[in-house]
Design an enzyme around this catalytic site. Structure first.
Site, PDB file in Angstrom:
ATOM      1  N   ASP A  19       0.811  -1.228   0.000  1.00  0.00           N
ATOM      2  CA  ASP A  19       0.000   0.000   0.000  1.00  0.00           C
ATOM      3  C   ASP A  19       0.841   1.273   0.000  1.00  0.00           C
ATOM      4  O   ASP A  19       0.411   2.307   0.499  1.00  0.00           O
ATOM      5  CB  ASP A  19      -0.946   0.058   1.223  1.00  0.00           C
ATOM      6  N   LYS A  22       2.370   2.250  -5.029  1.00  0.00           N
ATOM      7  CA  LYS A  22       2.970   1.736  -6.272  1.00  0.00           C
ATOM      8  C   LYS A  22       2.065   2.023  -7.460  1.00  0.00           C
ATOM      9  O   LYS A  22       2.520   2.307  -8.554  1.00  0.00           O
ATOM     10  CB  LYS A  22       3.173   0.209  -6.180  1.00  0.00           C
ATOM     11  N   GLY A  46      -4.282  -4.514  -4.717  1.00  0.00           N
ATOM     12  CA  GLY A  46      -5.382  -3.706  -5.257  1.00  0.00           C
ATOM     13  C   GLY A  46      -4.957  -2.276  -5.445  1.00  0.00           C
ATOM     14  O   GLY A  46      -4.188  -1.750  -4.654  1.00  0.00           O
ATOM     15  N   HIS A  47      -5.375  -1.682  -6.532  1.00  0.00           N
ATOM     16  CA  HIS A  47      -5.156  -0.255  -6.674  1.00  0.00           C
ATOM     17  C   HIS A  47      -6.315   0.371  -7.429  1.00  0.00           C
ATOM     18  O   HIS A  47      -6.975  -0.275  -8.224  1.00  0.00           O
ATOM     19  CB  HIS A  47      -3.817   0.051  -7.342  1.00  0.00           C
ATOM     20  N   GLN A 230       2.425  -6.196  -3.163  1.00  0.00           N
ATOM     21  CA  GLN A 230       2.742  -6.155  -1.734  1.00  0.00           C
ATOM     22  C   GLN A 230       4.067  -5.410  -1.516  1.00  0.00           C
ATOM     23  O   GLN A 230       4.343  -4.478  -2.249  1.00  0.00           O
ATOM     24  CB  GLN A 230       2.758  -7.566  -1.118  1.00  0.00           C
TER      25      GLN A 230
HETATM   26  P1  IMP Z   1      -2.590 -12.609   2.244  1.00  0.00           P
HETATM   27  O1  IMP Z   1      -1.663 -12.147   1.184  1.00  0.00           O
HETATM   28  O2  IMP Z   1      -4.032 -12.380   1.942  1.00  0.00           O
HETATM   29  O3  IMP Z   1      -2.308 -14.025   2.684  1.00  0.00           O
HETATM   30  O4  IMP Z   1      -2.300 -11.721   3.545  1.00  0.00           O
HETATM   31  C1  IMP Z   1      -1.085 -11.828   4.300  1.00  0.00           C
HETATM   32  C2  IMP Z   1      -0.661 -10.463   4.847  1.00  0.00           C
HETATM   33  O5  IMP Z   1      -0.300  -9.631   3.755  1.00  0.00           O
HETATM   34  C3  IMP Z   1      -1.752  -9.708   5.604  1.00  0.00           C
HETATM   35  O6  IMP Z   1      -1.149  -8.945   6.624  1.00  0.00           O
HETATM   36  C4  IMP Z   1      -2.338  -8.784   4.550  1.00  0.00           C
HETATM   37  O7  IMP Z   1      -2.933  -7.648   5.117  1.00  0.00           O
HETATM   38  C5  IMP Z   1      -1.078  -8.430   3.784  1.00  0.00           C
HETATM   39  N1  IMP Z   1      -1.336  -8.047   2.387  1.00  0.00           N
HETATM   40  C6  IMP Z   1      -1.575  -8.854   1.327  1.00  0.00           C
HETATM   41  N2  IMP Z   1      -1.722  -8.143   0.210  1.00  0.00           N
HETATM   42  C7  IMP Z   1      -1.550  -6.861   0.540  1.00  0.00           C
HETATM   43  C8  IMP Z   1      -1.545  -5.640  -0.203  1.00  0.00           C
HETATM   44  O8  IMP Z   1      -1.703  -5.600  -1.435  1.00  0.00           O
HETATM   45  N3  IMP Z   1      -1.325  -4.502   0.517  1.00  0.00           N
HETATM   46  C9  IMP Z   1      -1.085  -4.526   1.845  1.00  0.00           C
HETATM   47  N4  IMP Z   1      -1.071  -5.626   2.586  1.00  0.00           N
HETATM   48  C10 IMP Z   1      -1.290  -6.788   1.938  1.00  0.00           C
END
Ligand code: IMP
Length: 452
Positions: A19, A22, A46-47, A230
């Site tokens: 977040d 990017k 997501g964006h 991420q």
């Molecule tokens: P997962 O990727 O859904 O398994 O989540 C694992 C961790 O990564 C959690 O803390 C989510 O909040 C974080 N996370 C996954 N994708 C994003 C993203 O695009 N932005 C911020 N945090 C993310």
């Protein structure tokens, strides 16, 4: 360091916990590239895309797709929920953005099934207080199946009979686990299968090996932008394990994911916020629990694009940022949301982690329990009163903001090449003289007038 003019490629990666903004950097740049590639994660990212006065969210498809000449690839290191991909293609079609011949999916990517989502929820529930705070999209269970060698690879989308047989078998195993281990409701396999087969029909035409295509683009001298999802601190190996995502977010993994050698990857720009946010659980040494954190959240509109969750907020953590520079090999940093700090009397930056025995750590420890015990050592920096909001030239930044950027650069050991001073595209400045500045300037023609 190589220059993009030599190499034709550039990498954009998150330098914190995701977040970082990017999306805005990629949006500024992607019109100057022929190709945009995503290489990790899935629709957990997501964006928001701004297009023809409208806004919509994309999670899988790179935002570069809105430029008619850009070809987008989803590489093998990704996990793909076919229904989510169809939904995005439909969203784009509603905005009159066609993807035919411009969006390709690696046949080696792995599929997310509805039972992966159910397992994600059940496992999170079972972790209680120690839950990771996942996005609930089934990302972890899908990568687990990949490592366990029972994953469904995307090429099956083109072979409905084999897809149905494999999906039935894997979903039955998942349902047994849901019922027996987690005492959870099983997923309706027949309905899930029907949806999967419908999505397969729509997505099968997108299948294409990514590596050979990228080599062809490169041979034609076309520019390639690699877009990491991420961030470094959410990387499976180098992040704050186990409070991480299940993919590799580091730039080097793009080569593995695409099936090309590392030479095809370009210089790396790490995107960081001028402060820090994190969604989900896990240690966050510079977190502000009280009103200061609330103030950053409200000013910065820090709520997730994918889940809408409020983000945890804190001061810039130079220890974590320096670590990200090192493990991801960042050549330069794009610093986002500087304007959110406008008007604060004083700023703080974490410059060390103090251990319970009084010693100081100056990097991220491997052991999470160590990180949980550290106390942040803070440096105080005066704020600035004149706004940075909307400033488009380096020399127009207030002296206090300059001092803050210089302080961060001293901590990071690499230059801050781009600064974002607002949500809009044009609210951006490139810092003249910094390495990569000339190249970024030429790739973002819309900023030419502002910073000649
Ligand atoms: P997962 O990727 O859904 O398994 O989540 C694992 C961790 O990564 C959690 O803390 C989510 O909040 C974080 N996370 C996954 N994708 C994003 C993203 O695009 N932005 C911020 N945090 C993310």
């Amino acid at each position: 360091m190589n220059h993009i003019s030599d190499l034709g490629s550039l990498m954009i990666v998150g330098g914190q916990w995701g977040d970082e903004g990017k999306g805005k950097v990629v949006d500024l740049l992607s019109g100057s590239f022929a190709v945009v590639v995503r290489y990790n994660g899935g629709h957990n990212a997501g964006h928001t895309v701004r297009f023809a006065d409208r806004r919509f969210a994309l999670h899988l498809v790179p935002s570069g797709i809105i430029h008619e000449h850009v070809v987008c690839y989803l590489a093998s290191g990704m996990v793909i929920d076919p229904a989510a991909l169809v939904e995005e293609i439909d969203t784009l079609a509603a905005e009159r953005v066609g993807v035919d011949g411009r969006l390709w999916l690696s046949p080696r990517a792995n599929l997310i099934l509805p039972t992966h989502r159910a397992l994600d929820a059940a496992r999170e529930g079972a972790r209680g207080q120690r839950k990771i705070g996942t996005t609930g999209r089934g990302i972890g269970p899908a990568y687990q199946d990949l490592a366990q060698r029972r994953g469904l690879r995307a090429h099956l989308l083109g072979d409905p009979d084999r897809l149905a047989a494999s999906a039935r078998s894997v979903m039955a195993q998942h349902n047994r686990e849901l019922e027996r281990v987690y005492d959870a409701e099983p997923v309706d396999e027949e309905r899930a299968l029907e949806e999967l087969l419908q999505a397969a029909e729509r997505t099968a035409p997108l299948l294409r090996e990514v590596g050979p295509e990228l080599l062809r683009h490169a041979a034609r001298g076309e520019r390639i932008l690699f877009e990491g999802a991420q961030g470094v601190l959410l990387d499976l190996a180098w992040g704050t394990y186990p409070y991480v995502t299940s993919s590799s977010c580091l730039p080097g993994s793009a080569a593995t994911s695409c099936g090309v050698g590392p030479r095809l990857l370009g210089p790396v720009v790490g995107v960081m916020k001028a402060y820090v946010t994190r969604v989900g659980g896990g240690p966050f040494p510079s977190e502000l629990d009280g009103p200061e954190g609330d103030q950053l959240r409200e000013r910065g509109a820090e709520y997730g694009t994918t889940t809408g969750r409020p983000r945890r907020c804190g001061w810039f953590d130079a220890v974590a940022a320096r670590y990200a520079v090192q493990v991801a090999g960042l050549d330069a940093v794009a610093l986002m949301k500087l304007d959110i700090l406008d008007g604060l009397d004083r700023l703080q930056v974490v410059v060390g982690y103090e251990m319970p025995d009084g010693s100081t750590l100056d990097t991220m420890p491997a052991d999470l329990e160590v990180l949980e015990r550290v106390r942040p050592k803070l440096a105080e920096i005066p704020g600035w009163s004149a706004p940075t909001e909307g400033v488009t030239a380096d020399e127009d930044l207030p002296p206090g903001a300059h001092a803050y950027l210089r302080f961060l650069e001293g901590q990071l050991g690499v230059p801050i090449v781009l600064v974002s001073t607002g949500a809009r595209r044009e609210e951006t400045l490139i810092r003249r003289g910094a390495p990569l500045a000339a190249q970024l300037q030429s790739l973002i023609p819309s900023l030419d007038a502002a910073t000649p």
